[in-house]
Write an enzyme that holds these catalytic residues in place. Sequence first.
Site, PDB file in Angstrom:
ATOM      1  N   GLY A   1      -3.447  -3.221  -7.081  1.00  0.00           N
ATOM      2  CA  GLY A   1      -2.632  -3.604  -8.258  1.00  0.00           C
ATOM      3  C   GLY A   1      -2.419  -2.003  -8.910  1.00  0.00           C
TER       4      GLY A   1
ATOM      5  N   LYS B   1      -3.681   5.309   1.898  1.00  0.00           N
ATOM      6  CA  LYS B   1      -5.320   5.052   3.410  1.00  0.00           C
ATOM      7  C   LYS B   1      -4.640   5.172   4.688  1.00  0.00           C
ATOM      8  CE  LYS B   1      -4.008   0.803   1.178  1.00  0.00           C
ATOM      9  NZ  LYS B   1      -4.316   0.280   0.066  1.00  0.00           N
TER      10      LYS B   1
ATOM     11  N   ASP C   1      -6.021  -2.679   6.940  1.00  0.00           N
ATOM     12  CA  ASP C   1      -7.124  -1.961   6.151  1.00  0.00           C
ATOM     13  C   ASP C   1      -7.977  -1.264   5.628  1.00  0.00           C
ATOM     14  OD1 ASP C   1      -5.401  -1.396   3.206  1.00  0.00           O
ATOM     15  OD2 ASP C   1      -7.212  -2.723   2.725  1.00  0.00           O
TER      16      ASP C   1
ATOM     17  N   ARG D   1      14.140   4.511  -1.913  1.00  0.00           N
ATOM     18  CA  ARG D   1      14.934   3.553  -0.667  1.00  0.00           C
ATOM     19  C   ARG D   1      16.287   3.386  -1.702  1.00  0.00           C
ATOM     20  NH1 ARG D   1      11.816   0.265   2.739  1.00  0.00           N
ATOM     21  NH2 ARG D   1      11.307  -0.804   1.115  1.00  0.00           N
TER      22      ARG D   1
ATOM     23  N   LYS E   1      -9.997   2.215   4.950  1.00  0.00           N
ATOM     24  CA  LYS E   1     -10.729   2.652   3.867  1.00  0.00           C
ATOM     25  C   LYS E   1     -12.102   2.925   4.689  1.00  0.00           C
ATOM     26  CE  LYS E   1      -8.130  -0.493   0.737  1.00  0.00           C
ATOM     27  NZ  LYS E   1      -8.145  -1.802   0.406  1.00  0.00           N
TER      28      LYS E   1
ATOM     29  N   THR F   1       5.333  -1.234  -6.287  1.00  0.00           N
ATOM     30  CA  THR F   1       4.201  -1.152  -7.951  1.00  0.00           C
ATOM     31  C   THR F   1       3.390   0.219  -7.627  1.00  0.00           C
ATOM     32  OG1 THR F   1       3.999  -3.256  -5.697  1.00  0.00           O
ATOM     33  CG2 THR F   1       2.073  -3.280  -7.310  1.00  0.00           C
TER      34      THR F   1
ATOM     35  N   VAL G   1      -8.637   4.837  -1.472  1.00  0.00           N
ATOM     36  CA  VAL G   1      -9.963   3.875  -1.445  1.00  0.00           C
ATOM     37  C   VAL G   1     -10.413   2.653  -2.425  1.00  0.00           C
ATOM     38  CG1 VAL G   1     -12.427   3.645  -0.591  1.00  0.00           C
ATOM     39  CG2 VAL G   1      -9.971   5.481   0.777  1.00  0.00           C
TER      40      VAL G   1
END
Length: 447
Positions: A309, A107, A203, A46, A207, A14, A134
């Site tokens: 995103g 992160k 997660d 990969r 951060k 992404t 972050v």
Amino acid sequence: MAEPLRIALAGLGTVGAGVIRLLETNAALIARRAGRQIEIVAVSARERGKDRGVDIARYAWDDDMTAMAARPEVDVVVELVGGSDGPALTLARNAIRSGKALVTANKAMIAHHGVELAAAAEGAGVALKFEAAVAGGIPVIKGLREGAAANAILRVYGILNGTCNYILSTMEDTGRDFADVLAEAQAKGFAEADPAFDIDGVDAAHKLAILASIAFGSRIDFAPIAPVGIRRVLAADIAQADSLGYRIRLLGMAETETGSDGQCRLFQRVHPHLVPLDHPLANVDGATNAVVAEGNFSGRLLFQGAGAGDGPTASAVVADLIDIARALNAPGGFGSEIAAPFSIPVAELEAMPPAEAGHRVGRAYIRFVVADRPGVLAEITAAMRDAGVSIESLIQKGRSDAGQDVPVLVALVTHDGPEACIAEALRLLDGSTSLVEPPLVMHILEE
Ligand SMILES: NC(=O)c1ccc[n+]([C@@H]2O[C@H](COP(=O)([O-])OP(=O)(O)OC[C@H]3O[C@@H](n4cnc5c(N)ncnc54)[C@H](OP(=O)(O)O)[C@@H]3O)[C@@H](O)[C@H]2O)c1
């Protein structure tokens, strides 16, 4: 124009594909702003043949991404693979050891190994930058490191996980339950197939640990955070909170406090909170992230935007690359960029012991799911009284003609008081046959 800044890009998912698209789309304006072209010379992932929606045929390919750091023509290694350890960490260490600058969105790796990597980068005289790690596209690290650099930061907190915020705000809008909304978020691509890291608060804790270090000049200390996520939040909690004038948000929060021994301690918490409706964070909806930093001279600063995103995250990665390119233009090369990835040099970061939550004073929402039978309310209120918890309001929902087998919900809001008293009340109720499940405590965000 100066020589291009040559980068090796590890990870073409992404974020990696987003970086390629951004560098292509905005090549001319980036070159003008950076004072040189930013040129990808090698890529790695990969699977070489995978369709990624971007043309990678013109770049050199490395099967082994950890070897990219050895390419003599490369100035900067960009790590967009992920994982706190494994190949990402090997690549990061190799890059710095080889005198390359390192840019990463990882992160987990920075939360676990940031101090080691920053020390190595400072020693090697290379840049280490992680704006994208972050809150994705929000320039919050830059905001704290540069814009707010003159301030003592009193508190930093915010909505640090878009998946959780999407789920909570959708539950709020639709009245649906957690599991239902999570399944929909997964189908729409807002939540991972394995959502545990997001919904259990890990997660957000990664951060928060990074933010706290930058805000307070402390060594990153991820281990004591013990995050609590949003799995146990019920649609009924959201309705209850609304009727009391609050929205539920998963917040990461950090501040420093001075203990009775005079030592500065670091408080870090990731937990669902009740946020007053008139607080800016109450109106942050969907997958958006927002961070509040309170400076002693700036006052409250609010950073808000897309926390994930391809586009927003690539924007933060490439901003780091532009900083490095600009720094290279200065006499002496990377000079200004190596100063301190965490605002002040690693050797001067303070090792702050964790603060004890029990000393904190505040208000809380406590929700019980209880058997619908006489005496249960009295049992709960007696435990609160015995532990020294003062109740501001108490709501009982669900009592109906459905019969005694159907559990009911009891929610209460406490007056200001020590968190230790709430812990004691819950200890007194532990093992009670009246409680159908363990109580859920959510702290109330104070202005
Ligand atoms: N996605 C976001 O919105 C976002 C936001 C902020 C930060 N981040 C961070 O950015 C990083 C990348 O996230 P992402 O969402 O782009 O991940 P992703 O879509 O899963 O992409 C990961 C990439 O790394 C490659 N890769 C994985 N293991 C590898 C290995 N052992 N050797 C070589 N390549 C390997 C994959 O190769 P293949 O494609 O060939 O499988 C893929 O190209 C993570 O640290 C993440 O936490 C992401």
